[in-house]
Motif scaffolding. Structure first.
Motif, mmCIF file in Angstrom:
data_model
loop_
_atom_site.group_PDB
_atom_site.id
_atom_site.type_symbol
_atom_site.label_atom_id
_atom_site.label_comp_id
_atom_site.label_asym_id
_atom_site.label_seq_id
_atom_site.Cartn_x
_atom_site.Cartn_y
_atom_site.Cartn_z
ATOM 1 N N PHE A 130 1.006 -1.219 -0.133
ATOM 2 C CA PHE A 130 -0.077 0.089 -0.063
ATOM 3 C C PHE A 130 0.910 1.189 -0.046
ATOM 4 C CE2 PHE A 130 -2.541 -3.274 1.828
ATOM 5 C CZ PHE A 130 -3.904 -2.985 1.188
ATOM 6 N N TYR A 131 0.669 2.086 -0.870
ATOM 7 C CA TYR A 131 1.529 3.356 -1.113
ATOM 8 C C TYR A 131 0.793 4.493 -0.717
ATOM 9 C CZ TYR A 131 4.705 -0.020 -3.897
ATOM 10 O OH TYR A 131 5.264 -0.933 -4.505
ATOM 11 N N LYS A 132 1.104 5.487 -0.136
ATOM 12 C CA LYS A 132 0.273 6.733 0.259
ATOM 13 C C LYS A 132 0.416 7.714 -1.108
ATOM 14 C CE LYS A 132 -1.508 9.899 2.970
ATOM 15 N NZ LYS A 132 -2.865 10.063 2.717
ATOM 16 N N VAL A 133 -0.643 7.998 -1.555
ATOM 17 C CA VAL A 133 -0.638 8.676 -2.979
ATOM 18 C C VAL A 133 -0.496 10.355 -2.550
ATOM 19 C CG1 VAL A 133 -1.706 9.413 -5.075
ATOM 20 C CG2 VAL A 133 -2.034 7.130 -4.241
ATOM 21 N N GLU A 192 4.971 2.067 -9.683
ATOM 22 C CA GLU A 192 6.028 1.575 -8.656
ATOM 23 C C GLU A 192 7.134 2.506 -8.337
ATOM 24 O OE1 GLU A 192 6.638 -2.797 -6.851
ATOM 25 O OE2 GLU A 192 7.583 -2.527 -8.911
ATOM 26 N N ASP A 193 7.748 2.960 -9.446
ATOM 27 C CA ASP A 193 8.815 3.921 -9.260
ATOM 28 C C ASP A 193 8.351 5.361 -8.630
ATOM 29 O OD1 ASP A 193 10.901 2.161 -9.687
ATOM 30 O OD2 ASP A 193 10.540 2.495 -11.926
ATOM 31 N N LEU A 194 7.307 5.775 -9.359
ATOM 32 C CA LEU A 194 6.638 6.938 -9.122
ATOM 33 C C LEU A 194 6.473 7.117 -7.586
ATOM 34 C CD1 LEU A 194 5.391 9.480 -10.372
ATOM 35 C CD2 LEU A 194 3.174 8.313 -10.616
ATOM 36 N N LEU A 195 5.777 6.144 -6.938
ATOM 37 C CA LEU A 195 5.364 6.184 -5.573
ATOM 38 C C LEU A 195 6.432 5.937 -4.441
ATOM 39 C CD1 LEU A 195 1.946 4.295 -6.406
ATOM 40 C CD2 LEU A 195 2.232 6.560 -5.883
ATOM 41 N N GLY A 196 7.453 5.385 -4.856
ATOM 42 C CA GLY A 196 8.490 5.209 -3.870
ATOM 43 C C GLY A 196 8.248 3.875 -2.868
ATOM 44 N N VAL A 197 8.850 4.199 -1.647
ATOM 45 C CA VAL A 197 8.446 3.083 -0.564
ATOM 46 C C VAL A 197 7.173 2.952 -0.109
ATOM 47 C CG1 VAL A 197 9.477 2.320 1.713
ATOM 48 C CG2 VAL A 197 10.797 3.450 0.229
ATOM 49 N N PRO A 198 6.444 1.755 -0.016
ATOM 50 C CA PRO A 198 5.186 1.423 0.450
ATOM 51 C C PRO A 198 5.052 2.215 1.995
ATOM 52 C CG PRO A 198 6.053 -0.463 -0.601
ATOM 53 C CD PRO A 198 7.039 0.576 -0.381
ATOM 54 N N LYS A 199 3.863 2.332 2.039
ATOM 55 C CA LYS A 199 3.538 2.910 3.646
ATOM 56 C C LYS A 199 3.354 1.713 4.466
ATOM 57 C CE LYS A 199 2.263 6.822 5.862
ATOM 58 N NZ LYS A 199 3.601 7.587 6.427
ATOM 59 N N MET A 200 2.858 0.680 3.788
ATOM 60 C CA MET A 200 2.568 -0.579 4.625
ATOM 61 C C MET A 200 2.540 -1.855 3.691
ATOM 62 S SD MET A 200 -0.645 -1.820 7.076
ATOM 63 C CE MET A 200 -1.805 -2.343 5.388
ATOM 64 N N SER A 201 2.843 -2.837 3.927
ATOM 65 C CA SER A 201 2.631 -4.210 3.219
ATOM 66 C C SER A 201 2.108 -5.175 4.032
ATOM 67 C CB SER A 201 4.068 -4.646 2.717
ATOM 68 O OG SER A 201 4.583 -3.793 1.673
ATOM 69 N N LEU A 202 1.379 -6.047 3.326
ATOM 70 C CA LEU A 202 0.799 -7.295 3.936
ATOM 71 C C LEU A 202 1.250 -8.537 3.535
ATOM 72 C CD1 LEU A 202 -2.955 -6.269 3.843
ATOM 73 C CD2 LEU A 202 -1.521 -6.403 5.869
ATOM 74 N N VAL A 203 1.728 -9.724 4.189
ATOM 75 C CA VAL A 203 2.315 -10.657 3.591
ATOM 76 C C VAL A 203 1.212 -11.667 3.455
ATOM 77 C CG1 VAL A 203 3.756 -12.810 3.966
ATOM 78 C CG2 VAL A 203 4.229 -10.628 4.906
ATOM 79 N N LEU A 204 0.850 -11.949 1.940
ATOM 80 C CA LEU A 204 -0.201 -12.808 1.607
ATOM 81 C C LEU A 204 0.399 -14.118 1.551
ATOM 82 C CD1 LEU A 204 -1.294 -10.961 -1.646
ATOM 83 C CD2 LEU A 204 -2.307 -10.960 0.816
#
Length: 151
Positions: free
Chosen positions: A42-45, A73-85
């Motif tokens: 999840f990336y903060k826009v 993906e490059d435009l947004l940078g580091v995700p705010k959060m990830s979930l392990v599926l």
């Protein structure tokens, strides 16, 4: 109520471009991950990080899923959060998570759980994730349940 179900199949190295959901969807997503583990990001826009207006950025992110373009993906940078599926896992997200945060899965054959690159892991206990854990992707199947608005 759900009125559409989508079965998706991904080979190792294939991802879901970070995107925001379009206006035709009720902002609630139910996703069942059936096989390979992966990181759902999840990336903060934030339009102030780019030269695009917020409307242009959301338009580009809405179109990313339709075109398969991973350049967001490059435009947004580091995700705010990830979930392990994990295999046989269920993810439900709605509201701002669907409309205001871009979400997707990196196009890679392996991933390392590293909060510096993946953002915090939101389900670390439930998924038994370990910092430094390597996820080797194999064929992955998901079922996504949605409600599409009739226009």
């Amino acid at each position: 109520p759900v009125n559409t179900a989508r079965l998706n199949f991904y080979v190792p190295g294939q991802g879901i471009p970070p995107h925001v959901d379009g206006d035709i969807y009720v902002p609630k997503v139910v996703m069942i991950n059936l096989s390979s583990s992966a990181l759902f990001r999840f990336y903060k826009v934030e339009s102030n990080k780019t030269d695009a207006t917020e409307e242009e950025l959301h338009s580009r992110l809405t179109n990313a899923a339709a075109t398969g373009s991973m350049d967001t993906e490059d435009l947004l940078g580091v995700p705010k959060m990830s979930l392990v599926l994990r295999p046989r896992s269920l993810v439900i997200f709605e509201g701002e998570a669907a409309k205001k945060y871009a979400h997707g899965v990196s196009a890679t054959k392996e991933e390392i759980i590293d909060p510096v690159r993946t953002g915090i892991i939101g389900n670390v206990e439930e998924s038994k994730a370990q910092v430094g854990e390597k996820i080797n992707r194999v064929d992955r199947t998901t079922i996504t349940l949605r409600h599409i608005l009739h226009t």
